[in-house]
Design a protein around this motif. Structure first.
Motif, mmCIF file in Angstrom:
data_model
loop_
_atom_site.group_PDB
_atom_site.id
_atom_site.type_symbol
_atom_site.label_atom_id
_atom_site.label_comp_id
_atom_site.label_asym_id
_atom_site.label_seq_id
_atom_site.Cartn_x
_atom_site.Cartn_y
_atom_site.Cartn_z
ATOM 1 N N THR A 82 0.860 -1.356 0.082
ATOM 2 C CA THR A 82 0.007 0.003 0.086
ATOM 3 C C THR A 82 0.892 1.233 -0.025
ATOM 4 N N ALA A 137 1.964 2.634 2.852
ATOM 5 C CA ALA A 137 1.722 3.661 3.845
ATOM 6 C C ALA A 137 2.732 3.374 4.863
ATOM 7 N N PHE A 190 -0.963 3.357 8.077
ATOM 8 C CA PHE A 190 -1.209 2.117 8.159
ATOM 9 C C PHE A 190 -2.295 1.818 9.410
ATOM 10 N N LEU A 231 -5.537 2.655 8.458
ATOM 11 C CA LEU A 231 -6.110 1.857 7.464
ATOM 12 C C LEU A 231 -6.751 0.637 8.101
ATOM 13 N N PRO A 258 -4.078 2.854 -0.438
ATOM 14 C CA PRO A 258 -4.445 2.922 0.887
ATOM 15 C C PRO A 258 -6.006 2.824 0.900
#
Length: 377
Positions: free
Chosen positions: A38, A40, A45, A48, A95
């Motif tokens: 992703t 991130a 993260f 997310l 994301p």
């Protein structure tokens, strides 16, 4: 009552626990790869991962209604939903896509979790035997198997989507074995007002247990690989160690619960979990961290299941599924809090400080248990 006898008596929901454990163990071992996929950072993260919590909270709240509508097919339908939802994280490369994937995984998991716990609580009430720890032990054992198998798959460069697709086919083959007619199929509100005081206290205990568990599931592999310099296979051993020792703790807790009160078991478990967390914080190398995660697993293992078992026993039978669903919603708020808290603390102070915060959190269980004892638990 032996663990094998407990699992024989509750073999249908035990299979649902195992399926859910396989999925989340595999996911935990893939976290470093999915995070890189992703693009991130730690804080993003962590945010997310809130997609999981959003999905859990949504479907856990409506799970009693869904359960009444589907009846004996409830757990089989949940298994099919899990098989579809967990294909999505392996496909997410941004994301936003990853958040949506985790939302779907959380929704399928939330339905499964409430319904399978309600079935076990019903069986406990009808058999007059403790069964919750043995079933949660199946989750932990399957979680460890999933994490270990996925660690080997990562080392062989197998992609997440392939692993989740193979697991999905296996689950669909087993779905028909999940048919079980509810014992307590009455509607919400039949037995009067839900005792929110009991639900809130038990929910807080489950919240802290699941926050601690989620912290290890989501961040142990990163701690081992980034903080302590471990390889991908060594990183996967973090969540695997948690799963294995949680299985041992829950299977052992099945026997201990037949001899000691639930509240005494929880108090001892908190002490063990805090000791393990401190060892993780101070670990100079992966080997020491494995021991810490293992001790954490032994302690954390029984706290959440006993919180759910307590609420199932302390409310009227007709409100059992509703009470467990509300307690689970409160408990799974940990999936809202833990990823964000761990990510923010890690971003600012490192993962050692983040795990130290988990140790402090676990200590809050002691006063909660004291209040439950005063209410006759």
């Amino acid at each position: 009552m032996s663990v094998l006898n407990a699992l024989r008596l509750s073999h249908v929901p035990a299979l649902a626990f195992a399926i859910l454990g396989l999925y989340w163990g595999s996911f935990a071992a893939f976290v470093p790869q999915l995070k890189a996929q992703t693009g991130a950072g730690d804080a993003l993260f962590g945010m997310l991962l809130l997609g999981t919590a959003c999905g859990l909270a949504t479907t856990m709240w409506i799970a009693p209604t869904v359960d009444r509508a589907l009846g004996r097919w409830s757990m089989g339908v949940c298994a099919a939903l899990l098989a579809g939802a967990f294909l999505l994280p392996g496909l997410a490369t941004s994301p936003a896509a990853f958040f949506g994937a985790m939302l779907c995984c959380g929704m399928a998991s939330g339905l499964t979790d409430v319904i399978m716990n309600a079935r076990v609580s019903e069986l406990e009430a009808h058999s007059k035997r403790p069964l919750m720890n043995a079933n949660h032990g199946m989750f932990s054992l399957a979680y460890a198997v999933g994490a270990l198998a996925t660690g080997s798959a990562r080392a062989a460069s197998v992609q997440p989507f392939v692993v989740f697709a193979v697991l999905g086919l296996l689950v669909l083959l087993l779905a028909r074995r999940l048919q079980m007619t509810p014992h307590d199929a009455r509607g919400e509100g039949v037995a009067g007002t839900l005792p929110w005081g009991i639900v809130a206290l038990c929910g807080a205990v489950v919240l802290i247990a699941f926050m601690s568990e989620a912290a290890v599931e989501a961040w142990s592999a990163l701690h081992l690989e980034r903080t302590l310099g471990g390889s991908a296979a060594e990183g996967a051993l973090g969540p695997a160690m948690l799963g294995l020792t949680m299985a041992v703790g829950r299977f052992s807790g099945q026997a201990v619960s037949e001899r000691l009160s639930d509240t005494r078991v929880v108090l001892g478990a908190v002490t063990v979990a805090v000791a393990g967390t401190v060892l993780v914080v101070l670990a100079p190398a992966p080997l020491v961290a494995y021991v810490g995660f293992g001790i954490m697993g032994l302690g954390i293992s029984v706290i959440g299941p006993l919180g759910l078992a307590l609420v199932g026993r302390l409310v009227p039978p007709a409100l059992r599924t509703v009470a467990i669903s509300r307690t689970a919603v409160l408990g799974f708020l940990g999936f809202f809090i833990a990823p964000t808290l761990m990510g923010l603390i890690s971003q600012g102070f490192g993962l050692r400080a983040a795990f130290a915060a988990v140790a402090l959190l676990l200590l809050v269980v002691w006063p909660l248990v004291a209040v439950l004892r005063s209410r006759g638990a």
